[in-house]
Design an enzyme around this catalytic site. Structure first.
Site, PDB file in Angstrom:
ATOM      1  N   ASP A 159      -6.030  -7.342   4.642  1.00  0.00           N
ATOM      2  CA  ASP A 159      -7.239  -6.717   4.094  1.00  0.00           C
ATOM      3  C   ASP A 159      -8.141  -7.778   3.463  1.00  0.00           C
ATOM      4  O   ASP A 159      -9.330  -7.879   3.761  1.00  0.00           O
ATOM      5  CB  ASP A 159      -6.822  -5.681   3.037  1.00  0.00           C
TER       6      ASP A 159
ATOM      7  N   ASP B 132     -11.917  -9.661   5.064  1.00  0.00           N
ATOM      8  CA  ASP B 132     -13.231  -9.650   4.386  1.00  0.00           C
ATOM      9  C   ASP B 132     -13.731 -11.084   4.205  1.00  0.00           C
ATOM     10  O   ASP B 132     -14.908 -11.374   4.393  1.00  0.00           O
ATOM     11  CB  ASP B 132     -13.144  -8.987   2.998  1.00  0.00           C
TER      12      ASP B 132
ATOM     13  N   ASP C 284      -2.241 -18.252   0.310  1.00  0.00           N
ATOM     14  CA  ASP C 284      -3.245 -18.939  -0.515  1.00  0.00           C
ATOM     15  C   ASP C 284      -3.883 -20.086   0.272  1.00  0.00           C
ATOM     16  O   ASP C 284      -5.112 -20.242   0.298  1.00  0.00           O
ATOM     17  CB  ASP C 284      -2.656 -19.416  -1.861  1.00  0.00           C
TER      18      ASP C 284
ATOM     19  N   TYR D 110       0.816  -1.221   0.000  1.00  0.00           N
ATOM     20  CA  TYR D 110       0.000   0.000   0.000  1.00  0.00           C
ATOM     21  C   TYR D 110       0.848   1.268   0.000  1.00  0.00           C
ATOM     22  O   TYR D 110       0.409   2.312  -0.460  1.00  0.00           O
ATOM     23  CB  TYR D 110      -0.901   0.048   1.241  1.00  0.00           C
TER      24      TYR D 110
ATOM     25  N   LYS E 118       3.850 -14.947   1.932  1.00  0.00           N
ATOM     26  CA  LYS E 118       4.026 -15.605   0.625  1.00  0.00           C
ATOM     27  C   LYS E 118       5.540 -15.711   0.436  1.00  0.00           C
ATOM     28  O   LYS E 118       6.108 -15.235  -0.550  1.00  0.00           O
ATOM     29  CB  LYS E 118       3.334 -14.760  -0.462  1.00  0.00           C
TER      30      LYS E 118
HETATM   31  C1  IPM Z   1     -10.174  -1.348   4.547  1.00  0.00           C
HETATM   32  C2  IPM Z   1     -10.334  -0.798   3.157  1.00  0.00           C
HETATM   33  C3  IPM Z   1      -9.159   0.109   2.838  1.00  0.00           C
HETATM   34  C4  IPM Z   1      -7.907  -0.754   2.834  1.00  0.00           C
HETATM   35  C5  IPM Z   1      -9.240   0.895   1.534  1.00  0.00           C
HETATM   36  C6  IPM Z   1     -10.535   1.632   1.377  1.00  0.00           C
HETATM   37  C7  IPM Z   1      -8.090   1.856   1.417  1.00  0.00           C
HETATM   38  O1  IPM Z   1     -10.488  -1.813   2.229  1.00  0.00           O
HETATM   39  O2  IPM Z   1     -10.072  -0.559   5.494  1.00  0.00           O
HETATM   40  O3  IPM Z   1     -10.183  -2.577   4.708  1.00  0.00           O
HETATM   41  O4  IPM Z   1      -7.622  -1.442   1.850  1.00  0.00           O
HETATM   42  O5  IPM Z   1      -7.203  -0.726   3.839  1.00  0.00           O
HETATM   43 MN    MN Z   2     -10.772  -3.775   3.144  1.00  0.00          MN
END
Ligand code: IPM
Ligand code: MN
Ligand code: NAD
Length: 354
Positions: A244, A248, A220, A141, A188
């Site tokens: 990240d 999710d 993975d 990032y 990785k």
């Molecule tokens: C999160 C989001 C952010 C990230 C984006 C919006 C920059 O996906 O907070 O998980 O990738 O960190």
């Molecule tokens: Mn995110």
């Protein structure tokens, strides 16, 4: 106690869910006799529209005066043109970096009340209680990057230094000590040089925590184990991008992306608290978003920035109680006619807090 909280509602469902979490924080202040003051500021797409800057100086100054920041979400289709010179997400990344909030805690719990709602087999969810520790201010990032401009190439760099890995690894090992004593470090290392440095550094840090069990898991395979065997994980330590993505994925274990809170912390007590999900443009403005992730983020704020553990636990218990008695927003409801609005769901949480 007195505390100054800055809210950054942001875009999409951000304002809807932050308003509900603020109601919960006000109820906590009333019940326990605290004096919280709230100041709202612009960040993200709304800040671009108003000032041209996703993180205006006034917003940063307000955050600097605050004990903690409660954030909704930023971004949306109207600011997503890949050739746009400035994007909402840049504001969020700058905020994290400005305060050096290198450790992002993302707890994931499977709620028994929702076990039969998730697409995962209920028996696999038994005992699922994971803490993701995501490195938040480095990695791909923040590495060197070449923007496309109007050229025909572009690149990003996954960069990590030993001190950067070490400090976030320590957060993971310390947390494991308070939990079930296990760290799974995700990398990785079979392909990426930065991830071989990650693994070597985590191994070194592990030597200081002989009471904690460390395993290395390739990212993975980790994505697969999280679904097939989620209860095996205690603390999951990951770099910025892998953390990240995997968090999710793990939200499915909790029932919905709308359930997972986070705390972004540095070395002091100041922190930024936000749901892990985004601005959900597809449901924005309808009053149907799940406020749980933001309410639980407010609980993390109480615990980590204000030291109010009892109040934080009361909020978490109120959420669990509301879920246990069947309160559901649309994303976790078995059918649309059983779904509560964002604010009606929060009312049920507030009933249990009272
Ligand atoms: C999160 C989001 C952010 C990230 C984006 C919006 C920059 O996906 O907070 O998980 O990738 O960190
Ligand atoms: Mn995110
Ligand atoms: P998203 O997380 O906004 O939404 C993904 C899906 O989950 C959508 O179907 C959405 O309706 C649902 N969802 C998310 N939160 C929910 C909630 N509280 N209640 C009910 N359903 C919920 O991801 P996306 O659609 O890929 O991204 C939309 C925008 O959000 C993008 O601009 C992205 O950059 C941004 N984003 C911001 C943050 C942040 O501010 N921290 C985090 C992730 C994404």
């Amino acid at each position: 106690m007195q505390a100054k909280i800055v809210t950054l509602p942001g875009d999409g469902i951000g304002p809807e869910i932050v308003a509900e979490a603020v109601r919960v924080l006000r109820a906590v202040a009333d019940r326990w006799g605290h004096a919280f003051t709230f100041e709202e500021a612009l960040m993200g797409g709304c800040a671009i529209d108003a000032t041209g800057n996703p993180l205006p100086d006034e917003t940063l100054a307000a955050c600097e005066r605050a004990d903690a920041v409660l954030l909704g979400a930023v971004g949306g289709p109207q600011w997503s043109d890949p050739t746009a010179p400035v994007r909402p997400e840049q504001g969020l990344l700058r905020l994290r970096r400005h305060f050096d909030l290198f450790a992002n805690l993302r707890p994931v719990k499977a709620y028994p009340a929702l076990a039969h709602y998730t697409p995962i087999r209920a028996d696999l969810l038994d005992g699922v209680d994971i803490l993701f520790v995501r490195e938040l201010t480095s990695g791909i990032y923040f590495g060197e990057r070449k923007e496309q401009g109007d050229g025909d190439d572009a690149w990003d760099t996954m960069y990590y230094s030993v001190p950067q890995v070490e400090r976030v690894a320590r957060v993971a090992f310390q947390a494991a000590r308070q939990r079930r004593g296990k760290v799974a470090s995700v990398d990785k290392a079979n392909v990426l040089a930065a991830m071989r440095l990650w693994r070597r550094t985590v191994n070194r840090v592990a030597a200081d925590y002989p009471d904690v069990t460390l395993e290395h898991v390739l990212v993975d395979a980790c994505a697969m184990y999280l679904i097939r065997e989620p209860a095996r994980f205690d603390v999951v330590l990951a770099g910025n991008m892998f953390g990240d993505i995997l968090s999710d994925e793990a939200s499915v274990l909790a029932g919905s992306l709308g359930m997972l809170p986070s705390a972004s912390l540095g070395t002091g007590t100041f922190g930024v608290y936000e749901p892990i999900h985004g601005s959900a443009p597809d449901i924005a403005g309808k009053g149907i978003a799940n406020p749980t992730a933001t309410i639980l983020s407010a609980a993390m704020l109480l615990r980590h920035s204000l030291g109010l553990d009892q109040e934080a636990r009361a909020v978490e218990r109120a959420v669990e109680a509301a879920l246990a008695e069947g309160a559901r927003t649309a994303d976790i409801a078995p059918s649309p006619d059983q779904a509560l609005s964002t604010s009606a769901f929060t009312d049920r949480v507030l009933d249990h807090l009272a």
